[in-house]
Write an enzyme that holds these catalytic residues in place. Structure first.
Site, PDB file in Angstrom:
ATOM      1  N   CYS A 179      21.192  50.380 -17.272  1.00  0.00           N
ATOM      2  CA  CYS A 179      22.535  50.371 -18.350  1.00  0.00           C
ATOM      3  C   CYS A 179      22.748  48.897 -18.790  1.00  0.00           C
ATOM      4  CB  CYS A 179      23.675  51.011 -17.608  1.00  0.00           C
ATOM      5  SG  CYS A 179      24.992  51.003 -18.713  1.00  0.00           S
ATOM      6  N   ARG A 222      33.198  40.412 -23.234  1.00  0.00           N
ATOM      7  CA  ARG A 222      34.142  41.250 -22.409  1.00  0.00           C
ATOM      8  C   ARG A 222      34.579  40.339 -21.273  1.00  0.00           C
ATOM      9  NH1 ARG A 222      32.491  46.673 -18.621  1.00  0.00           N
ATOM     10  NH2 ARG A 222      33.684  48.046 -19.549  1.00  0.00           N
ATOM     11  N   ASP A 236      24.278  47.823 -14.413  1.00  0.00           N
ATOM     12  CA  ASP A 236      24.870  47.787 -15.783  1.00  0.00           C
ATOM     13  C   ASP A 236      24.891  46.163 -16.178  1.00  0.00           C
ATOM     14  OD1 ASP A 236      26.157  48.326 -18.323  1.00  0.00           O
ATOM     15  OD2 ASP A 236      28.006  49.172 -17.339  1.00  0.00           O
ATOM     16  N   ASN A 271      26.872  43.907 -19.281  1.00  0.00           N
ATOM     17  CA  ASN A 271      27.593  44.150 -20.453  1.00  0.00           C
ATOM     18  C   ASN A 271      28.002  43.162 -21.380  1.00  0.00           C
ATOM     19  OD1 ASN A 271      28.563  47.041 -20.344  1.00  0.00           O
ATOM     20  ND2 ASN A 271      29.029  46.713 -17.993  1.00  0.00           N
ATOM     21  N   ASP A 311      13.933  49.484 -22.713  1.00  0.00           N
ATOM     22  CA  ASP A 311      12.592  49.079 -22.970  1.00  0.00           C
ATOM     23  C   ASP A 311      11.762  49.311 -21.914  1.00  0.00           C
ATOM     24  OD1 ASP A 311      12.772  46.645 -21.089  1.00  0.00           O
ATOM     25  OD2 ASP A 311      14.508  46.184 -22.208  1.00  0.00           O
ATOM     26  N   PHE A 315      13.230  29.365 -27.319  1.00  0.00           N
ATOM     27  CA  PHE A 315      12.463  29.154 -26.273  1.00  0.00           C
ATOM     28  C   PHE A 315      11.597  27.864 -26.482  1.00  0.00           C
ATOM     29  CE2 PHE A 315       7.831  30.124 -25.212  1.00  0.00           C
ATOM     30  CZ  PHE A 315       7.748  30.420 -23.757  1.00  0.00           C
ATOM     31  N   GLU A 336      35.724  77.631 -19.345  1.00  0.00           N
ATOM     32  CA  GLU A 336      34.719  76.470 -19.714  1.00  0.00           C
ATOM     33  C   GLU A 336      34.025  75.949 -18.427  1.00  0.00           C
ATOM     34  OE1 GLU A 336      36.877  73.768 -23.283  1.00  0.00           O
ATOM     35  OE2 GLU A 336      37.628  73.625 -21.154  1.00  0.00           O
TER      36      GLU A 336
END
Ligand code: DGJ
Length: 745
Positions: free
Chosen positions: A527, A444, A479, A481, A535, A281, A615
């Site tokens: 996500c 990914r 999302d 990832n 946060d 930074f 179930e």
């Protein structure tokens, strides 16, 4: 007014219902911190600060002869480098003439009703009834650099917010190497530190440790607040437990790389400096320009960790989350990710939706894989047009049929990313963060878009706005990832490359601000590979965030437990998934999986076709139970009743604000033979009131141990429930569980 300036003693005191924070403008105009703790009258605490002449602690120029004041041992409101305080600095700045450091002196202050706002950054809201603002300006005479310290005082909430604006008021360019949000010095106390570390699919593991002399820090340089170190630190006294002891929290409202340094100095005092990570930074300020450091939320209590958590829960719900969904009952959802991964088409989705609707589910979330050539996670991020091979008849046709089943429709996106194998990357390779001449590090098999670029943000805004305007989409899962590497922006000059990481975050916030304002009715869920960006910054826009990619109910116990120290249950995405669990291979009873997921936003992530009729009936019952207790579960006061690893069980409790209702949930984490059963002592009830046990759900009960509790009949005093407790029968099998619901009579 909760802020009092005393012109005689030159103190400024911030008063909340139960806490006091005080600072002093010393005769040399150095802003000295005096006190933060349990509420006391506003009289000056300056006499608590030693007048000491210690060797090798330098003195301001004015004190050449009377050397009893050194910045190196005095508590500071904002610490700066190279001017006699050798502890960790909040501000590291150097100007174009090479002048390094800042001798910050008081230049003025203002007290105003209401809450300050921060340019381009999420921060707590509040009006004149809930908050007052103190702004103190400090100035370095040599360089002209000005720091405006901001304090938001939420009297009723016992929360004080901090932030800082740094303005180049001089004539030379200034480069900030560090610009933290706050310094907090605590010269007294024997503090321990609690923080929340982890990894992907194993986030927010609570760790409590003694402090050592010197520096200890937690933080992230991953461009996201991270799975690895949540931006939240608690300092507590050695004796502090759930119900007693002094504790103090520092929670940055920031979602990018962050750092909280905790330093024990030569006299045993503790300094906390928190804000944006100084790693990778720097920020250039031309004359007249201002940099704004993100907000941090401070809370103090002498009533233990439970009270501290409840303070943060309430504050986040009231002042951080801005979505209208914050206060609305949210739909029970089913997500197709663990049911199908990339292998789905419209028919498969509709079959999931049909069976889910029959069980009482209210929303279908179509996860990853619906767009471009996305048949696996190696391609197509950025190409946000529907894949017509999978969704035959298009998105509208699917949504109409899902809606016809009585379900709302939601969709997954990963807007900040791009695959190399995508039309978007082929058209705009320069939009990705990569260092010229170097092959990027992959995560990914995808790259990160430069969210600091206006053109990238406009493309994303237009694309997402069109999707939401043209189709009946009522929920978006946003999302993200991978960790950020190769941070280099093609639009910044070399001397400003240190800004790229924070500019990325500012870009994400700007886009989210625009989208959530334009589509306020959409339920936005955050996500980042689960809880990689869980946060207070993200919670401004997302009322809920997928807590973890680990859906194993047993692992979730510690992840949810750690998360509750700072965050309310209503923000934690939690689903019942299939067993054996896809992350751990463990099998946990369906009833227990639901008990755990109910202390989250609650939904399912499995293929209902693979459930037996029995179930499916169980799921129907779980959803009815969850909806019946919705307000208590999501908005009740949260009490942790156990600590992970102790007692072979985990138990927690939600109590309504008026203490008329309580729900206790318990999971046995390790079954052993021949025990007395679990004696549970409740918390937070009215000791004088009487409570009826009106529901008892047990998973794992056998004839070996007779349950003596009689739901609908047993009445206990609040005092008996809290001090004597109730005895559960010995529960059998792997991971049995119980839920007990009490109502005041
Ligand atoms: C990570 C998320 O946490 C999962 O729930 C799922 O949405 C996948 N990404 C899809 O790629």
């Amino acid at each position: 007014m909760s802020i009092i300036y005393d012109p005689k003693d030159k103190t400024i005191t911030l008063q909340t219902l139960n806490t006091t924070y005080q600072m002093e403008i010393t005769p040399l105009n150095i802003l000295r911190h005096l006190y933060y703790g349990r509420r006391i009258p506003a009289a000056s605490q300056a006499a608590l600060m030693p007048a000491l002449d210690i060797g090798y602690t330098p003195n301001p120029y004015e004190l050449r002869v009377e050397r009893d004041f050194s910045r190196d041992i005095q508590p500071s409101e904002y610490s700066a480098a190279n001017t006699g305080d050798f502890r960790v600095a909040a501000l590291d700045a150097r100007d174009a003439r090479g002048r390094y450091g800042d001798d910050l002196r008081y230049a003025g202050h203002a007290i105003t009703p209401g809450k300050y706002a921060l340019e381009g950054l999420p921060c707590a809201g509040g009006d004149e009834d809930s908050c007052d603002t103190l702004s103190v300006t400090l100035r370095d005479a040599a360089t002209g650099l000005e720091v405006e310290l901001l304090y938001g005082v939420y009297e009723a909430e016992d929360v004080i917010t901090r932030a800082a604006r740094i303005r180049n008021g001089g004539e030379a360019r200034v480069t900030l190497e560090r610009a933290a949000s706050m310094t907090l010095d605590m010269p007294y106390g024997d503090w321990q530190m609690i923080h929340f570390h982890g990894r992907h699919a194993m986030e927010r593991q609570m760790e409590r440790a003694d402090l050592i002399h010197g520096l200890q820090s937690i933080g992230s340089s991953r461009g996201a607040s991270s799975h690895h170190h949540n931006p939240f630190v608690i300092l507590c006294d050695r004796e502090a437990g759930e119900e007693c002891g002094e504790c103090l929290g520092v929670m940055p409202v920031y979602s990018g790389s962050h750092r909280t340094d905790v330093e024990v100095d030569q006299l045993g005092g503790v300094r906390v400096v928190s804000g944006i990570s100084p790693e990778l930074f720097s920020w250039t300020l031309e004359p007249g320009e201002t940099f704004t450091a993100p907000e941090a939320l401070l809370a103090f209590t002498h009533e233990g960790l439970g009270a501290l958590s409840r303070r943060y829960h309430r504050f986040i719900r009231r002042h951080i989350i801005k979505s209208a969904w914050n206060r609305r009952p949210r739909p029970v959802l089913i997500n197709n990710w663990e049911a199908t991964y990339f292998d789905f088409d419209s028919d498969k989705l509709l079959e999931i939706a049909r069976r889910a609707a029959d069980m009482g589910v209210e929303l279908l979330v179509l996860d990853d894989g619906w767009f471009g050539q996305r048949c696996d996670d190696n391609r197509a991020l950025g190409d946000w047009t529907v894949n017509a091979d999978k969704l035959r008849g298009g998105l509208d046709r699917l949504i109409e049929r899902v809606n016809a089943l009585g379900l709302r429709f939601g969709i997954w996106m990963e807007p900040e990313m791009v695959s190399e194998d995508s039309d978007l990357y082929r058209a705009h390779p320069d939009w990705a963060l990569t260092v010229p001449g170097r092959r990027p590090t992959m995560g990914r098999n995808q790259l990160v878009l430069d969210m600091g670029r206006e053109d990238v943000r406009s493309y994303l805004y237009d694309t997402i706005a069109a999707l939401l305007s043209n189709h009946h989409i009522e929920y978006v899962k946003w999302d993200m990832n991978r960790s950020m590497t190769d941070i280099y922006s093609r639009i910044l000059p070399p001397e400003r490359q240190g800004e790229a990481g924070h500019r990325y975050m500012l870009g994400v916030y700007e886009l989210l601000e625009r989208l959530t304002d334009a589509f306020p009715e959409v339920l936005w869920e955050g996500c980042a590979g689960g809880g990689g960006r869980f946060d207070a910054g993200m919670l401004r826009y997302f009322p809920q965030i997928w807590l973890s990619d680990d859906t194993d109910a047993l692992e979730r116990l510690t992840i949810q437990h750690g998360s509750t120290y700072g965050y309310p249950v209503s923000t934690m995405g939690a689903h019942v998934s299939a067993c054996p669990n896809h992350q751990t291979g463990r099998t946990v009873p369906l009833g227990t999986r639901a008990v755990v997921a109910m202390s989250g936003t609650f939904g399912y992530e499995l293929d209902p076709a693979r459930l037996t009729d029995a179930e499916r009936a169980q799921v129907r019952d779980q959803i009815a139970r969850f909806k019946g207790w919705y307000d208590l579960l999501q908005n009740g006061d949260y009490y942790r009743l156990t600590v992970p690893g102790a007692d072979r069980c985990m138990a927690w409790e939600q109590v309504s604000a008026d203490r008329s209702e309580a729900l206790v949930s318990l999971v046995i984490t390790h079954t052993v033979p021949n025990t007395r059963g679990v004696r549970l002592r409740l918390r937070g009830l009215d000791p004088e009131a009487r409570y009826r046990l009106d529901a008892l759900a047990l998973e794992g009960c056998t004839a070996h141990s007779r349950c003596q509790l009689r739901p609908g009949q047993d009445i206990f005093s609040g005092a008996a429930l809290m001090y004597a407790g109730v005895l559960l029968p010995q529960l059998y099998g792997d991971y049995p569980s119980a839920q007990l619901h009490f109502t005041r009579v």
